[in-house]
Write a protein that holds these residues in place. Sequence first.
Motif, PDB file in Angstrom:
ATOM      1  N   GLY A 283       0.761  -1.119  -0.004  1.00  0.00           N
ATOM      2  CA  GLY A 283       0.036   0.108   0.043  1.00  0.00           C
ATOM      3  C   GLY A 283       0.913   1.211  -0.069  1.00  0.00           C
ATOM      4  N   HIS A 284       0.356   2.494   0.524  1.00  0.00           N
ATOM      5  CA  HIS A 284       1.088   3.656   0.215  1.00  0.00           C
ATOM      6  C   HIS A 284       1.649   3.806   1.802  1.00  0.00           C
ATOM      7  CE1 HIS A 284      -2.363   5.310   1.879  1.00  0.00           C
ATOM      8  NE2 HIS A 284      -1.837   6.530   2.048  1.00  0.00           N
ATOM      9  N   GLN A 285       2.980   4.495   1.897  1.00  0.00           N
ATOM     10  CA  GLN A 285       3.374   4.776   3.164  1.00  0.00           C
ATOM     11  C   GLN A 285       3.348   6.219   3.345  1.00  0.00           C
ATOM     12  OE1 GLN A 285       7.524   3.742   2.378  1.00  0.00           O
ATOM     13  NE2 GLN A 285       7.158   1.342   2.164  1.00  0.00           N
ATOM     14  N   VAL A 286       3.352   6.632   4.587  1.00  0.00           N
ATOM     15  CA  VAL A 286       3.187   7.927   4.712  1.00  0.00           C
ATOM     16  C   VAL A 286       4.651   8.574   5.570  1.00  0.00           C
ATOM     17  CG1 VAL A 286       1.959   9.909   5.964  1.00  0.00           C
ATOM     18  CG2 VAL A 286       0.739   8.085   4.590  1.00  0.00           C
ATOM     19  N   LEU A 287       5.149   9.746   5.278  1.00  0.00           N
ATOM     20  CA  LEU A 287       6.156  10.050   6.107  1.00  0.00           C
ATOM     21  C   LEU A 287       5.664  10.768   7.363  1.00  0.00           C
ATOM     22  CD1 LEU A 287       9.382  10.417   5.951  1.00  0.00           C
ATOM     23  CD2 LEU A 287       8.903  12.763   5.014  1.00  0.00           C
ATOM     24  N   THR A 288       6.059  10.137   8.507  1.00  0.00           N
ATOM     25  CA  THR A 288       5.320  10.336   9.743  1.00  0.00           C
ATOM     26  C   THR A 288       6.235  10.974  10.845  1.00  0.00           C
ATOM     27  OG1 THR A 288       3.913   8.629   9.445  1.00  0.00           O
ATOM     28  CG2 THR A 288       4.127   9.380  11.747  1.00  0.00           C
ATOM     29  N   VAL A 289       5.829  12.138  11.390  1.00  0.00           N
ATOM     30  CA  VAL A 289       6.660  12.917  12.535  1.00  0.00           C
ATOM     31  C   VAL A 289       6.120  12.807  13.570  1.00  0.00           C
ATOM     32  CG1 VAL A 289       7.648  15.097  12.729  1.00  0.00           C
ATOM     33  CG2 VAL A 289       7.224  14.357  10.552  1.00  0.00           C
ATOM     34  N   VAL A 290       6.858  12.374  14.795  1.00  0.00           N
ATOM     35  CA  VAL A 290       6.266  12.237  15.990  1.00  0.00           C
ATOM     36  C   VAL A 290       7.137  13.253  16.936  1.00  0.00           C
ATOM     37  CG1 VAL A 290       5.701  10.909  18.139  1.00  0.00           C
ATOM     38  CG2 VAL A 290       5.547   9.986  15.875  1.00  0.00           C
ATOM     39  N   HIS A 291       6.448  14.377  17.740  1.00  0.00           N
ATOM     40  CA  HIS A 291       7.106  15.061  18.508  1.00  0.00           C
ATOM     41  C   HIS A 291       6.725  14.365  19.969  1.00  0.00           C
ATOM     42  CE1 HIS A 291       8.239  18.411  15.740  1.00  0.00           C
ATOM     43  NE2 HIS A 291       7.105  18.063  15.322  1.00  0.00           N
ATOM     44  N   ARG A 292       7.769  14.606  20.958  1.00  0.00           N
ATOM     45  CA  ARG A 292       7.581  14.186  22.268  1.00  0.00           C
ATOM     46  C   ARG A 292       7.603  15.319  23.014  1.00  0.00           C
ATOM     47  NH1 ARG A 292      10.231   9.154  25.591  1.00  0.00           N
ATOM     48  NH2 ARG A 292       8.250   9.154  27.151  1.00  0.00           N
ATOM     49  N   THR A 293       6.661  15.639  24.059  1.00  0.00           N
ATOM     50  CA  THR A 293       6.646  16.487  24.787  1.00  0.00           C
ATOM     51  C   THR A 293       6.336  16.453  26.262  1.00  0.00           C
ATOM     52  OG1 THR A 293       4.069  17.044  24.644  1.00  0.00           O
ATOM     53  CG2 THR A 293       5.449  18.135  22.968  1.00  0.00           C
ATOM     54  N   VAL A 294       6.430  17.053  27.139  1.00  0.00           N
ATOM     55  CA  VAL A 294       6.097  16.483  28.761  1.00  0.00           C
ATOM     56  C   VAL A 294       4.665  16.052  28.728  1.00  0.00           C
ATOM     57  CG1 VAL A 294       7.660  17.837  29.970  1.00  0.00           C
ATOM     58  CG2 VAL A 294       5.605  18.982  29.234  1.00  0.00           C
ATOM     59  N   SER A 295       3.795  16.349  27.753  1.00  0.00           N
ATOM     60  CA  SER A 295       2.435  15.952  27.802  1.00  0.00           C
ATOM     61  C   SER A 295       2.175  14.689  27.048  1.00  0.00           C
ATOM     62  CB  SER A 295       1.572  16.895  27.447  1.00  0.00           C
ATOM     63  OG  SER A 295       1.714  17.529  26.212  1.00  0.00           O
ATOM     64  N   GLY A 296       3.199  14.184  26.250  1.00  0.00           N
ATOM     65  CA  GLY A 296       3.039  13.012  25.619  1.00  0.00           C
ATOM     66  C   GLY A 296       3.656  13.035  24.086  1.00  0.00           C
ATOM     67  N   PHE A 297       3.033  12.231  23.287  1.00  0.00           N
ATOM     68  CA  PHE A 297       3.481  12.254  21.843  1.00  0.00           C
ATOM     69  C   PHE A 297       2.503  12.927  20.980  1.00  0.00           C
ATOM     70  CE2 PHE A 297       5.245   8.604  24.095  1.00  0.00           C
ATOM     71  CZ  PHE A 297       6.565   8.724  23.609  1.00  0.00           C
ATOM     72  N   HIS A 298       2.823  13.603  19.955  1.00  0.00           N
ATOM     73  CA  HIS A 298       2.166  14.331  18.956  1.00  0.00           C
ATOM     74  C   HIS A 298       2.673  14.005  17.626  1.00  0.00           C
ATOM     75  CE1 HIS A 298       0.657  16.782  22.399  1.00  0.00           C
ATOM     76  NE2 HIS A 298       1.774  16.693  22.805  1.00  0.00           N
ATOM     77  N   THR A 299       1.570  13.331  16.872  1.00  0.00           N
ATOM     78  CA  THR A 299       1.725  12.902  15.480  1.00  0.00           C
ATOM     79  C   THR A 299       1.244  13.587  14.363  1.00  0.00           C
ATOM     80  OG1 THR A 299       1.655  10.595  16.487  1.00  0.00           O
ATOM     81  CG2 THR A 299       1.713  10.586  14.026  1.00  0.00           C
ATOM     82  N   GLU A 300       2.084  13.742  13.369  1.00  0.00           N
ATOM     83  CA  GLU A 300       1.968  14.241  12.084  1.00  0.00           C
ATOM     84  C   GLU A 300       2.207  13.714  10.888  1.00  0.00           C
ATOM     85  OE1 GLU A 300       3.907  18.511  10.861  1.00  0.00           O
ATOM     86  OE2 GLU A 300       4.516  17.922  12.823  1.00  0.00           O
ATOM     87  N   TYR A 301       1.180  13.765  10.045  1.00  0.00           N
ATOM     88  CA  TYR A 301       1.234  12.809   8.686  1.00  0.00           C
ATOM     89  C   TYR A 301       1.721  13.830   7.588  1.00  0.00           C
ATOM     90  CZ  TYR A 301      -0.672   9.702  11.837  1.00  0.00           C
ATOM     91  OH  TYR A 301      -1.182   8.625  13.116  1.00  0.00           O
ATOM     92  N   LEU A 302       3.007  13.478   6.778  1.00  0.00           N
ATOM     93  CA  LEU A 302       3.251  14.488   5.689  1.00  0.00           C
ATOM     94  C   LEU A 302       2.822  13.468   4.469  1.00  0.00           C
ATOM     95  CD1 LEU A 302       6.396  15.829   7.202  1.00  0.00           C
ATOM     96  CD2 LEU A 302       4.269  16.768   7.487  1.00  0.00           C
ATOM     97  N   ASP A 303       3.914  13.683   3.500  1.00  0.00           N
ATOM     98  CA  ASP A 303       3.725  13.195   2.226  1.00  0.00           C
ATOM     99  C   ASP A 303       3.691  11.686   1.961  1.00  0.00           C
ATOM    100  OD1 ASP A 303       4.649  15.676   1.992  1.00  0.00           O
ATOM    101  OD2 ASP A 303       6.561  15.263   1.345  1.00  0.00           O
ATOM    102  N   ALA A 304       3.403  11.316   1.086  1.00  0.00           N
ATOM    103  CA  ALA A 304       3.271   9.808   0.640  1.00  0.00           C
ATOM    104  C   ALA A 304       4.758   9.472   0.265  1.00  0.00           C
ATOM    105  CB  ALA A 304       2.406   9.371  -0.540  1.00  0.00           C
ATOM    106  N   VAL A 305       5.372   8.293   0.638  1.00  0.00           N
ATOM    107  CA  VAL A 305       6.676   8.122   0.265  1.00  0.00           C
ATOM    108  C   VAL A 305       6.981   6.741   0.092  1.00  0.00           C
ATOM    109  CG1 VAL A 305       8.056   9.923   1.494  1.00  0.00           C
ATOM    110  CG2 VAL A 305       7.036   7.825   2.740  1.00  0.00           C
ATOM    111  N   LYS A 306       8.192   6.017  -0.614  1.00  0.00           N
ATOM    112  CA  LYS A 306       8.472   4.813  -0.745  1.00  0.00           C
ATOM    113  C   LYS A 306       9.652   4.431  -0.518  1.00  0.00           C
ATOM    114  CE  LYS A 306       7.229   1.134  -4.288  1.00  0.00           C
ATOM    115  NZ  LYS A 306       7.236   0.522  -3.224  1.00  0.00           N
ATOM    116  N   PHE A 307       9.625   3.598   0.783  1.00  0.00           N
ATOM    117  CA  PHE A 307      10.983   3.118   1.303  1.00  0.00           C
ATOM    118  C   PHE A 307      10.888   1.606   1.387  1.00  0.00           C
ATOM    119  CE2 PHE A 307      13.232   6.677   3.426  1.00  0.00           C
ATOM    120  CZ  PHE A 307      12.326   7.569   3.487  1.00  0.00           C
TER     121      PHE A 307
END
Length: 222
Positions: A190-214
């Motif tokens: 299927g497709h893959q999404v470049l995913t970015v996870v920020h960790r803060t004192v309150s937990g993990f925050h996830t952002e989804y960017l472009d479709a990629v192929k790895f």
Amino acid sequence: MWSSTDIAGIGMTSQRTRNRMVARLRDQGIENEAVLSTMSVVPRHLFVDEAMATRAYEDASLPLGEGQTISQPIIVARMTEILMSIEGMHRVLEVGTGSGYQAAVLSRLVDSVYSVERIRSLLLKSRERFKALGYNNIMTRHSDGSWGWPGQGPYNGILVTAAPASIPDTLLDQLAINGVLVCPVGKQSGHQVLTVVHRTVSGFHTEYLDAVKFVPFLSGKM
Ligand code: SAH
């Protein structure tokens, strides 16, 4: 292993060719000057198979052996730029050393790079490259990256260069507070999404960017 002429490059591997690649990265939206200037000096042509050296600066992913691929320059630049957007990027863990190119770029921008690779033959080659080029702040380990590299963490940044179906919790555990993890997530078919996870004192925050192929994130060592 290499003469200074090999490292500087000639013709399609020359400084002029690297500069053209950097100009394209700028056109494609890369703005971080430190990332751009690093990519203008790291000799990408020495990280791909010799037969492919003249194609090293094209906008393409290229075979690096063992059925694995080195990402397109724009993908390396984007992932690195995301990492460098965070203050205090001192220690970085990379999963999937491959050719060593991404680790080499990171090594010029942060204090220490810890990179793990599951295929021994690739790791041995990339270690030789780091040694020959004097990239002494890259530590490597032959290991299944699902476990990260626990003894050296927590990391300000974690960069995964193969695609798992979901991000292993072990990697998230090794991310420092205020750190960022960048990972392509998704099935091979299927497709893959470049995913970015920020960790803060309150937990993990996830952002989804472009479709990629790895290439796939696989378990076990070989
Ligand atoms: N960053 C590399 C890209 C290599 S391709 C470069 O700049 O060249 C992805 C690499 O991840 C492959 O070499 C593959 O063997 C490795 N890989 C896949 N799953 C892995 C895992 N679980 N642990 C460690 N390495 C893994």
